[in-house]
Design a protein around this motif. Structure first.
Motif, PDB file in Angstrom:
ATOM      1  N   THR A 169      33.935  30.246  46.725  1.00 40.91           N
ATOM      2  CA  THR A 169      35.329  30.302  46.310  1.00 40.91           C
ATOM      3  C   THR A 169      35.374  30.283  44.800  1.00 40.91           C
ATOM      4  OG1 THR A 169      35.986  29.085  48.285  1.00 40.91           O
ATOM      5  CG2 THR A 169      37.570  29.157  46.481  1.00 40.91           C
ATOM      6  N   ARG A 170      36.019  31.275  44.236  1.00 43.03           N
ATOM      7  CA  ARG A 170      36.164  31.316  42.784  1.00 43.03           C
ATOM      8  C   ARG A 170      37.215  30.317  42.357  1.00 43.03           C
ATOM      9  NH1 ARG A 170      35.822  37.353  40.378  1.00 43.03           N
ATOM     10  NH2 ARG A 170      33.820  37.900  41.260  1.00 43.03           N
ATOM     11  N   THR A 171      36.888  29.548  41.300  1.00 44.19           N
ATOM     12  CA  THR A 171      37.851  28.582  40.785  1.00 44.19           C
ATOM     13  C   THR A 171      38.596  29.132  39.584  1.00 44.19           C
ATOM     14  OG1 THR A 171      36.135  27.567  39.430  1.00 44.19           O
ATOM     15  CG2 THR A 171      36.549  26.592  41.596  1.00 44.19           C
ATOM     16  N   THR A 172      38.061  30.211  38.997  1.00 47.14           N
ATOM     17  CA  THR A 172      38.733  30.845  37.866  1.00 47.14           C
ATOM     18  C   THR A 172      38.673  32.342  38.049  1.00 47.14           C
ATOM     19  OG1 THR A 172      36.726  30.993  36.532  1.00 47.14           O
ATOM     20  CG2 THR A 172      38.074  29.012  36.261  1.00 47.14           C
ATOM     21  N   THR A 173      39.562  33.008  37.379  1.00 45.63           N
ATOM     22  CA  THR A 173      39.531  34.459  37.326  1.00 45.63           C
ATOM     23  C   THR A 173      39.145  34.842  35.910  1.00 45.63           C
ATOM     24  OG1 THR A 173      41.842  34.603  36.702  1.00 45.63           O
ATOM     25  CG2 THR A 173      41.346  34.696  39.070  1.00 45.63           C
ATOM     26  N   PRO A 174      38.696  36.070  35.676  1.00 43.75           N
ATOM     27  CA  PRO A 174      38.331  36.453  34.311  1.00 43.75           C
ATOM     28  C   PRO A 174      39.451  36.204  33.307  1.00 43.75           C
ATOM     29  CG  PRO A 174      37.586  38.116  35.860  1.00 43.75           C
ATOM     30  CD  PRO A 174      38.424  37.111  36.634  1.00 43.75           C
ATOM     31  N   GLU A 175      40.707  36.407  33.704  1.00 39.63           N
ATOM     32  CA  GLU A 175      41.823  36.201  32.786  1.00 39.63           C
ATOM     33  C   GLU A 175      42.017  34.724  32.477  1.00 39.63           C
ATOM     34  OE1 GLU A 175      42.343  37.839  35.809  1.00 39.63           O
ATOM     35  OE2 GLU A 175      41.935  39.784  34.953  1.00 39.63           O
ATOM     36  N   SER A 176      41.845  33.861  33.472  1.00 37.67           N
ATOM     37  CA  SER A 176      42.122  32.454  33.263  1.00 37.67           C
ATOM     38  C   SER A 176      41.062  31.769  32.408  1.00 37.67           C
ATOM     39  CB  SER A 176      42.291  31.720  34.590  1.00 37.67           C
ATOM     40  OG  SER A 176      41.082  31.703  35.299  1.00 37.67           O
ATOM     41  N   ASP A 177      39.896  32.362  32.267  1.00 42.36           N
ATOM     42  CA  ASP A 177      38.858  31.788  31.420  1.00 42.36           C
ATOM     43  C   ASP A 177      39.343  31.644  29.988  1.00 42.36           C
ATOM     44  OD1 ASP A 177      37.176  31.693  33.585  1.00 42.36           O
ATOM     45  OD2 ASP A 177      36.048  33.472  33.027  1.00 42.36           O
ATOM     46  N   THR A 201      39.384  59.789  38.418  1.00 39.13           N
ATOM     47  CA  THR A 201      39.826  61.159  38.149  1.00 39.13           C
ATOM     48  C   THR A 201      39.630  61.953  39.432  1.00 39.13           C
ATOM     49  OG1 THR A 201      37.648  61.949  37.410  1.00 39.13           O
ATOM     50  CG2 THR A 201      39.127  61.086  35.703  1.00 39.13           C
ATOM     51  N   ARG A 202      40.178  63.145  39.460  1.00 46.99           N
ATOM     52  CA  ARG A 202      40.002  63.972  40.649  1.00 46.99           C
ATOM     53  C   ARG A 202      38.513  64.208  40.881  1.00 46.99           C
ATOM     54  NH1 ARG A 202      41.989  69.599  40.053  1.00 46.99           N
ATOM     55  NH2 ARG A 202      40.183  70.505  41.042  1.00 46.99           N
ATOM     56  N   GLY A 203      38.042  63.801  42.027  1.00 46.75           N
ATOM     57  CA  GLY A 203      36.647  63.996  42.376  1.00 46.75           C
ATOM     58  C   GLY A 203      35.691  62.950  41.817  1.00 46.75           C
ATOM     59  N   ARG A 204      36.213  61.903  41.168  1.00 49.35           N
ATOM     60  CA  ARG A 204      35.333  60.858  40.606  1.00 49.35           C
ATOM     61  C   ARG A 204      35.807  59.488  41.061  1.00 49.35           C
ATOM     62  NH1 ARG A 204      30.629  58.860  39.478  1.00 49.35           N
ATOM     63  NH2 ARG A 204      30.475  57.732  37.525  1.00 49.35           N
ATOM     64  N   ASP A 205      35.008  58.894  41.941  1.00 45.29           N
ATOM     65  CA  ASP A 205      35.269  57.555  42.436  1.00 45.29           C
ATOM     66  C   ASP A 205      34.244  56.600  41.847  1.00 45.29           C
ATOM     67  OD1 ASP A 205      37.303  58.495  44.066  1.00 45.29           O
ATOM     68  OD2 ASP A 205      36.000  58.723  45.803  1.00 45.29           O
ATOM     69  N   VAL A 206      34.683  55.397  41.532  1.00 47.63           N
ATOM     70  CA  VAL A 206      33.772  54.353  41.063  1.00 47.63           C
ATOM     71  C   VAL A 206      34.082  53.056  41.793  1.00 47.63           C
ATOM     72  CG1 VAL A 206      33.464  55.358  38.758  1.00 47.63           C
ATOM     73  CG2 VAL A 206      35.239  53.640  39.120  1.00 47.63           C
ATOM     74  N   TRP A 207      33.091  52.199  41.854  1.00 47.40           N
ATOM     75  CA  TRP A 207      33.264  50.856  42.377  1.00 47.40           C
ATOM     76  C   TRP A 207      33.317  49.929  41.171  1.00 47.40           C
ATOM     77  CZ3 TRP A 207      31.200  54.655  45.210  1.00 47.40           C
ATOM     78  CH2 TRP A 207      31.445  54.678  46.589  1.00 47.40           C
ATOM     79  N   LEU A 208      34.365  49.108  41.088  1.00 47.09           N
ATOM     80  CA  LEU A 208      34.520  48.190  39.976  1.00 47.09           C
ATOM     81  C   LEU A 208      33.656  46.952  40.196  1.00 47.09           C
ATOM     82  CD1 LEU A 208      38.377  48.427  39.487  1.00 47.09           C
ATOM     83  CD2 LEU A 208      36.581  49.640  38.242  1.00 47.09           C
ATOM     84  N   ARG A 209      32.920  46.570  39.158  1.00 49.81           N
ATOM     85  CA  ARG A 209      32.028  45.409  39.252  1.00 49.81           C
ATOM     86  C   ARG A 209      32.772  44.157  39.680  1.00 49.81           C
ATOM     87  NH1 ARG A 209      29.677  45.536  33.829  1.00 49.81           N
ATOM     88  NH2 ARG A 209      30.739  43.557  33.762  1.00 49.81           N
ATOM     89  N   ASP A 210      33.985  43.938  39.154  1.00 55.75           N
ATOM     90  CA  ASP A 210      34.763  42.748  39.520  1.00 55.75           C
ATOM     91  C   ASP A 210      35.040  42.712  41.025  1.00 55.75           C
ATOM     92  OD1 ASP A 210      34.827  42.049  36.850  1.00 55.75           O
ATOM     93  OD2 ASP A 210      36.896  42.679  36.548  1.00 55.75           O
ATOM     94  N   VAL A 211      35.343  43.864  41.595  1.00 54.44           N
ATOM     95  CA  VAL A 211      35.617  43.948  43.034  1.00 54.44           C
ATOM     96  C   VAL A 211      34.335  43.681  43.822  1.00 54.44           C
ATOM     97  CG1 VAL A 211      36.341  45.508  44.890  1.00 54.44           C
ATOM     98  CG2 VAL A 211      37.569  45.501  42.705  1.00 54.44           C
ATOM     99  N   LEU A 212      33.226  44.232  43.351  1.00 58.45           N
ATOM    100  CA  LEU A 212      31.941  43.995  44.021  1.00 58.45           C
ATOM    101  C   LEU A 212      31.552  42.525  43.938  1.00 58.45           C
ATOM    102  CD1 LEU A 212      29.914  47.112  42.806  1.00 58.45           C
ATOM    103  CD2 LEU A 212      31.194  46.834  44.946  1.00 58.45           C
ATOM    104  N   ASP A 213      31.755  41.913  42.778  1.00 51.15           N
ATOM    105  CA  ASP A 213      31.442  40.492  42.616  1.00 51.15           C
ATOM    106  C   ASP A 213      32.281  39.631  43.552  1.00 51.15           C
ATOM    107  OD1 ASP A 213      29.531  40.971  40.654  1.00 51.15           O
ATOM    108  OD2 ASP A 213      30.929  40.625  39.001  1.00 51.15           O
ATOM    109  N   ALA A 214      33.576  39.921  43.632  1.00 53.33           N
ATOM    110  CA  ALA A 214      34.469  39.152  44.504  1.00 53.33           C
ATOM    111  C   ALA A 214      34.055  39.312  45.970  1.00 53.33           C
ATOM    112  CB  ALA A 214      35.914  39.590  44.303  1.00 53.33           C
ATOM    113  N   TRP A 215      33.684  40.521  46.356  1.00 56.08           N
ATOM    114  CA  TRP A 215      33.254  40.771  47.731  1.00 56.08           C
ATOM    115  C   TRP A 215      31.971  39.990  48.028  1.00 56.08           C
ATOM    116  CZ3 TRP A 215      28.904  43.079  49.931  1.00 56.08           C
ATOM    117  CH2 TRP A 215      28.988  43.335  51.290  1.00 56.08           C
TER     118      TRP A 215
END
Length: 82
Positions: A70-78, A48-62
């Motif tokens: 190397t990830r062999t699966t993605t959350p969707e493919s599980d 939202t305007r003025g509200r930034d968040v870091w997504l856990r999935d992005v942090l985990d991938a980083w």
């Protein structure tokens, strides 16, 4: 840190404010913000305007990339095998 840091992963929200995102990564808020600005760490997502968040999935991938994992699966493919 201003927010209470959850001590169990299910309690961590999916979108983390800077203080929780930094705690999740094990770095300071200053390091997180500077790294995001330089492009060496994940950037936040504006929800939202003025509200930034870091997504856990992005942090985990980083973190995985930093560790050379190397990830062999993605959350969707599980769910593909069900």
């Amino acid at each position: 840190m201003t927010a209470r840091t959850p001590n169990r992963l299910p309690d961590w929200p999916r979108g983390l404010g800077a203080d929780l995102a930094a705690a999740y990564l094990g770095v300071s808020v200053t390091t997180l913000r500077a790294g995001a600005k330089q492009g060496s760490m994940p950037a936040p997502t504006r929800i939202t305007r003025g509200r930034d968040v870091w997504l856990r999935d992005v942090l985990d991938a980083w973190l995985d990339r930093q560790a050379g994992i190397t990830r062999t699966t993605t959350p969707e493919s599980d769910w593909d095998d069900i």
